[in-house]
Write an enzyme that holds these catalytic residues in place. Structure first.
Site, PDB file in Angstrom:
ATOM      1  N   CYS A 100       0.825  -1.207   0.000  1.00 13.44           N
ATOM      2  CA  CYS A 100       0.000   0.000   0.000  1.00 13.44           C
ATOM      3  C   CYS A 100       0.854   1.249   0.000  1.00 13.44           C
ATOM      4  O   CYS A 100       2.041   1.218   0.315  1.00 13.44           O
ATOM      5  CB  CYS A 100      -0.985  -0.005   1.173  1.00 13.44           C
ATOM      6  N   CYS A 101       0.230   2.364  -0.388  1.00 13.89           N
ATOM      7  CA  CYS A 101       0.885   3.665  -0.437  1.00 13.89           C
ATOM      8  C   CYS A 101       2.036   3.622  -1.443  1.00 13.89           C
ATOM      9  O   CYS A 101       1.839   3.273  -2.596  1.00 13.89           O
ATOM     10  CB  CYS A 101       1.334   4.066   0.970  1.00 13.89           C
ATOM     11  N   ILE A 102       3.259   3.905  -1.028  1.00 14.43           N
ATOM     12  CA  ILE A 102       4.404   3.942  -1.937  1.00 14.43           C
ATOM     13  C   ILE A 102       5.005   2.552  -2.157  1.00 14.43           C
ATOM     14  O   ILE A 102       5.771   2.348  -3.115  1.00 14.43           O
ATOM     15  CB  ILE A 102       5.489   4.912  -1.402  1.00 14.43           C
TER      16      ILE A 102
END
Length: 224
Positions: free
Chosen positions: A135-137
């Site tokens: 998730c995210c980066i």
């Protein structure tokens, strides 16, 4: 038997480690689903330490494993000891630590290298056809290691809601397919058994981040 899921952290704090809310959401949703989380982190120095009040680097030196232990309440293992054979899935929360401590994405973008230890773990789960949640980066790790994979970091057009959208363009240049999605949605790459969601790549309410991470966790467990 409860599913055993490796959760790999990159420190403690959004600007120089793992994003605490994302990491916590992963652990909460795994617990709610009856899964057993096993937390790991590499025993290496952080790239740098950021004062989260000022948003500026300091002269301090900290260790990724020691800092990650704050989130894991001390129940953590050195990433070097991870054995994929006894585990059902892998999840890596986001935070700048992924781009600074697990890889060099923060300074080199698409030309980055991924830490040998982290790359080895990702390749081991992939080779064993065990699901990987990012998730995210953290989907940039998959984009770098698995050319042609499908991932999402949210949207590919920069705006106030999506301030990091250029990440998607860089990932496309690595040969992966980026799928635009909303913060509460996930994308499943069935062929590579990758589950991704944007989390704090989006300027969104924290409960929406939590819900998106929850969907990621549920899809990972479904595939496990």
């Amino acid at each position: 038997m409860a599913k055993r899921v490796a959760v790999v952290l990159a420190g403690c704090g959004v600007f120089d480690g793992s994003e605490v809310h994302e990491a916590s959401a992963v652990l909460v949703h795994l617990s709610r689903a009856g899964a057993q989380a096993e937390v790991y982190a590499p025993n290496i120095p952080q790239m740098h330490v950021v004062d989260h009040v000022k948003g500026q680097p300091t002269q301090e030196q900290r260790n990724v494993l020691v800092e990650s232990a704050r989130i894991a309440r001390g129940n953590i293992k050195d990433l070097a000891t991870l054995d994929v054979k006894g585990l059902d899935a892998l999840i890596i929360p986001g935070g700048f630590g992924v781009a600074k401590n697990l890889s060099t994405w923060a300074t080199q973008g698409k030309n980055c290298s991924v830490s040998k230890e982290v790359e080895g773990v990702l390749r081991a789960f992939h080779a064993a056809h065990k699901p990987i949640g990012l998730c995210c980066i953290s989907p940039v790790l998959a984009a770098k290691i698995f050319p042609g994979c499908e991932v999402t970091v949210g949207h590919d057009t920069e705006c106030e809601q999506w301030p990091y959208a250029k990440t998607a363009e860089a990932m496309k240049e690595l040969g992966c397919r980026h799928i635009n999605s909303q913060v509460t949605e996930v994308h499943v790459d069935a062929r590579n058994r990758l589950v991704t969601t944007s989390a704090f790549m989006c300027n969104a309410a924290i409960h929406d981040i939590h819900d998106g991470v929850g969907k990621m966790v549920r899809e990972v467990l479904r595939l496990a």
